[in-house]
Design an enzyme around this catalytic site. Sequence first.
Site, PDB file in Angstrom:
ATOM      1  N   ASP A 128      40.449  54.885   3.289  1.00 31.06           N
ATOM      2  CA  ASP A 128      40.214  53.701   4.117  1.00 31.06           C
ATOM      3  C   ASP A 128      41.252  52.605   3.841  1.00 31.06           C
ATOM      4  OD1 ASP A 128      38.781  52.059   5.873  1.00 31.06           O
ATOM      5  OD2 ASP A 128      37.560  51.236   4.239  1.00 31.06           O
ATOM      6  N   GLU A 146      35.549  58.585  -5.488  1.00 27.34           N
ATOM      7  CA  GLU A 146      34.684  59.225  -4.507  1.00 27.34           C
ATOM      8  C   GLU A 146      35.074  60.613  -4.071  1.00 27.34           C
ATOM      9  OE1 GLU A 146      34.961  56.385  -1.510  1.00 27.34           O
ATOM     10  OE2 GLU A 146      33.592  55.016  -2.483  1.00 27.34           O
ATOM     11  N   TYR A 179      26.406  51.159  -1.162  1.00 26.99           N
ATOM     12  CA  TYR A 179      26.376  50.272   0.008  1.00 26.99           C
ATOM     13  C   TYR A 179      24.974  50.135   0.590  1.00 26.99           C
ATOM     14  CZ  TYR A 179      31.411  49.985  -0.254  1.00 26.99           C
ATOM     15  OH  TYR A 179      32.684  49.701  -0.676  1.00 26.99           O
ATOM     16  N   GLU A 200      32.120  49.361  -6.472  1.00 26.34           N
ATOM     17  CA  GLU A 200      32.154  48.908  -5.082  1.00 26.34           C
ATOM     18  C   GLU A 200      30.751  48.588  -4.626  1.00 26.34           C
ATOM     19  OE1 GLU A 200      33.971  51.445  -2.106  1.00 26.34           O
ATOM     20  OE2 GLU A 200      35.721  51.808  -3.370  1.00 26.34           O
ATOM     21  N   LYS A 257      35.576  43.567   4.431  1.00 29.45           N
ATOM     22  CA  LYS A 257      34.613  43.321   3.347  1.00 29.45           C
ATOM     23  C   LYS A 257      35.136  42.310   2.334  1.00 29.45           C
ATOM     24  CE  LYS A 257      32.187  47.684   3.801  1.00 29.45           C
ATOM     25  NZ  LYS A 257      33.175  48.504   4.553  1.00 29.45           N
TER      26      LYS A 257
HETATM   27  C1  CKU Z   1      34.895  51.388   1.310  1.00 25.21           C
HETATM   28  C2  CKU Z   1      31.247  55.227  -0.330  1.00 25.21           C
HETATM   29  C3  CKU Z   1      32.146  54.168  -0.123  1.00 25.21           C
HETATM   30  C4  CKU Z   1      33.630  54.462  -0.059  1.00 25.21           C
HETATM   31  N1  CKU Z   1      34.430  53.265  -0.172  1.00 25.21           N
HETATM   32  C5  CKU Z   1      35.845  53.541  -0.325  1.00 25.21           C
HETATM   33  C6  CKU Z   1      36.729  52.394   0.030  1.00 25.21           C
HETATM   34  O1  CKU Z   1      38.081  52.759   0.024  1.00 25.21           O
HETATM   35  C7  CKU Z   1      36.331  51.856   1.397  1.00 25.21           C
HETATM   36  O2  CKU Z   1      37.184  50.837   1.815  1.00 25.21           O
HETATM   37  C8  CKU Z   1      34.032  52.522   0.970  1.00 25.21           C
HETATM   38  C9  CKU Z   1      34.427  50.800   2.640  1.00 25.21           C
HETATM   39  O3  CKU Z   1      33.891  51.540   3.448  1.00 25.21           O
HETATM   40  O4  CKU Z   1      34.585  49.595   2.857  1.00 25.21           O
END
Ligand code: CKU
Length: 598
Positions: free
Chosen positions: A164, A416, A472, A510, A574
């Site tokens: 991402d 991940e 999340y 995260e 985010k």
């Molecule tokens: C983040 C399970 C979440 C994975 N995570 C990786 C990160 O690189 C992404 O930017 C999620 C997101 O979805 O904002």
Amino acid sequence: MESLLYPCINACRKFVSLDGLWKMQFDPSSCGKEEGWVNGLPDPFSMPVPGTFADLFTEKENRDYCGDFWYETKFFLEKQEGKEIYLRFGSVTHRAEVYVNGQYAGSHEGGFTPFSLNITNLVTQDARNRLVVKVNNELSETSIPCGATGMLSDGRKIAKPYFDFFNYSGIQRSVQVTYVPKESIQDYDTSISLNGNDAEIAYTVWTNGDHEVVAEVFDRKGNKTAESRGKESSFVIENVHLWDLDDPYLYSIVFRIVDGDQDIDKYPAKLGIRTIQVQGKKILLNGKEIYLKGYGKHEDFEVIGRTFNYSVAKRDYALMKWSGANCFRTSHYPYAEEWYQMADEEGFLIIDEVPAVGMMRSLMNFAAAGAGGKDTRFFIADTIPQLQENHKQAIREMIQRDKNHPSVIAFSIFNEPETTYQEAYDYFKPLFDYARSLDRQHRPLTGALLVNSTPDRCHCHPLCDFISLNRYYGWYIAGGPDLPDAEKAFRKEMDAWQKICEDKPLIFTEFGADTSAFEHKLPSVMWSQEYQNEYYDMNFRVMDSYDFIKGELVWNFADFQTTEGIMRVNGNKKGIFTRNRQPKDAAFLLKKRWETKS
Ligand code: CKU
């Protein structure tokens, strides 16, 4: 051994920066080599080095260019008797082949670590020399990070990251010609043990010769504090001034190769004396418990993409400190070396991450994986041995480069991956063993675990010295009106981790919610600033109920660029700060919490 030491200038060593405006040319049909581009580019445009090329263009096909592309520059090389001459690249993303005066000088795989090539026999001294670099930014399931390369109907290649963030590429960090003595210091490492008010520092210096090595330590005032002789030796500093968050004291250490009273080579560095340990449920810095507060970040900024810039980095440290943070993770790749030098000086902690991201079938698979049902297996393809080789190399280069920074308190070996099958453990076990064998300071190792890596299904958390979760609840899972259910589900998962974490700390690497800096709404809706605050309030409420949670790194420090898609509005939003580093409302919430949280 290839030396990755940061360049320096003194009586024995010298470097000349090649940063500036170079030439560049795309090579979509990969004909450059056959057509002799190694001797000069036929139809180039100008391009800054260091620089990410993508956001400098006004044409979309140029921004999104994927494939081979070439750089060229010329440099005058001053004559230096008795020196070996190297070309050092801070990073070239993702792979490079280097030619000097038309001759092959070497290549490098991996876009986030430095490499250095001996060009002594390829250059003409006291003359101008031509440097040509063939770069490639394609992604595959053997590249670190992982992805795929697609093909449009007009034959153009297109990057398909399994991650991402935008596939920013180019010669993104500085390039130097370095002059090093023939017999030279290649590398060094240290280990630290504290004994009351004293510290014992053991060190190893690697050289390519047989002469004796001397190590000398000076305090900040320049007084000599310790001295030792030998390539492998130790010294004691009495009444040591430790490196700590509120007082990041740095000694200087100078290694010399000596022949009588002559210096053959000399390499100066900073020495921050601190210990880092995991003990039971605690993370200890200098024997005292710490709680990690801070961010997952990206090297990402308007126009310059992933290019290192001192002013942006300085602003980032200022904002992180203002918010009461003490730590960040270099998600999802090792950052430019200057980030770590600044953290040493600023008193900041870093979890240093290898670019092992995307070890899943596709970018948004983590959402599907969370919902269950999908076969997410990754580590079964016949490409895995090659991926593991590249992963190993990236670990080696990250640890070799960063092991002497007091700010680096842990290495993260993955972000991940698929972990719910035995194959994942079989893939990662040798990599963790390898990383442990490389770091003499025995820093804790970890890896960030995806939502489907639950305590009952994850095979890889036993490899970690502390567990790192990306979660999340309230965003990808049960967002908006479902937030109360998100809290229940979150608590349920944490109850299960609690059993595993009787003797192991856990941190969050995260958690976050996409938030538009322009959206306000009462009552809140997802994407509004009010919702980001409510999301964090709920998450903190849960985290504060468990004593094995020893850190919270929110996602993300700032909004950042990603590939285009239905899940992203010109990038991931985010951020606690906008992409141009101004606070969203949540920044004040974090500041209030972190200024008192310990
Ligand atoms: C983040 C399970 C979440 C994975 N995570 C990786 C990160 O690189 C992404 O930017 C999620 C997101 O979805 O904002």
